[in-house]
Design an enzyme around this catalytic site. Sequence first.
Site, PDB file in Angstrom:
ATOM      1  CE  LYS A 128      -1.571   1.934   3.638  1.00  0.00           C
ATOM      2  NZ  LYS A 128      -2.210   2.282   4.930  1.00  0.00           N
ATOM      3  CG  ASP A 146      -7.055   3.380   1.897  1.00  0.00           C
ATOM      4  OD1 ASP A 146      -8.084   2.945   1.326  1.00  0.00           O
ATOM      5  OD2 ASP A 146      -6.733   4.582   1.878  1.00  0.00           O
TER       6      ASP A 146
END
Length: 207
Positions: A128, A146
Amino acid sequence: MLRNLILNQKLRAKVLERIEEFKLNNSANEEVWFRELVLCILTANSSFLSAFKALNCLGELIYYADETIISKNLRSCNYRFYNLKAKYIVEARKMIYGKLKDKIKPIADQDPFLAREKLLKIKGLGMKESSHFLRNVGYFDLAIIDRHVINFLKEIGALGEKRIRSLSKSQYIVLENILKSIASNFNIKVGVFDLFIWYKETNTIVK
């Protein structure tokens, strides 16, 4: 609802303005690239707003201060993981500051996915965070998965009832491909699509 947001001209203008800022970062200097990297290190396991506040609290310290000083300042900013993140920032600086842009940009220009693999070697960066960094310096082919994106995928039925606490690398890539497929239906890149999802979930565009 998301289609209506994407078609909203006022919102599209705001998103495109943010995208232009990311594109400008692509040609910016090493200091800007490292600042974006530190932001992504701080974002891991924290909210973006908390990370952004902490980054602004640190200011120029990210470029020269030792671990103790960075930790102290993060703590004074009410940032939770002050010791660990201070360690990661200093280690990243020793490892790649001064050559971050020279090392990553040529690779990302050819293959942003390979650039992400290189970034994973930096402590404090996962899939991420590495994707987030690359998007913020002007590469839009990677998904930033996320909790907001996961909530969105649950809302549209892409995840069923499955609870997700953490993602393996292979799971991340599966979800990334789902998002890319959805984004392509709107004729936008997944890194741009992320901003529309972020707005839908938070009513802001600050990421």
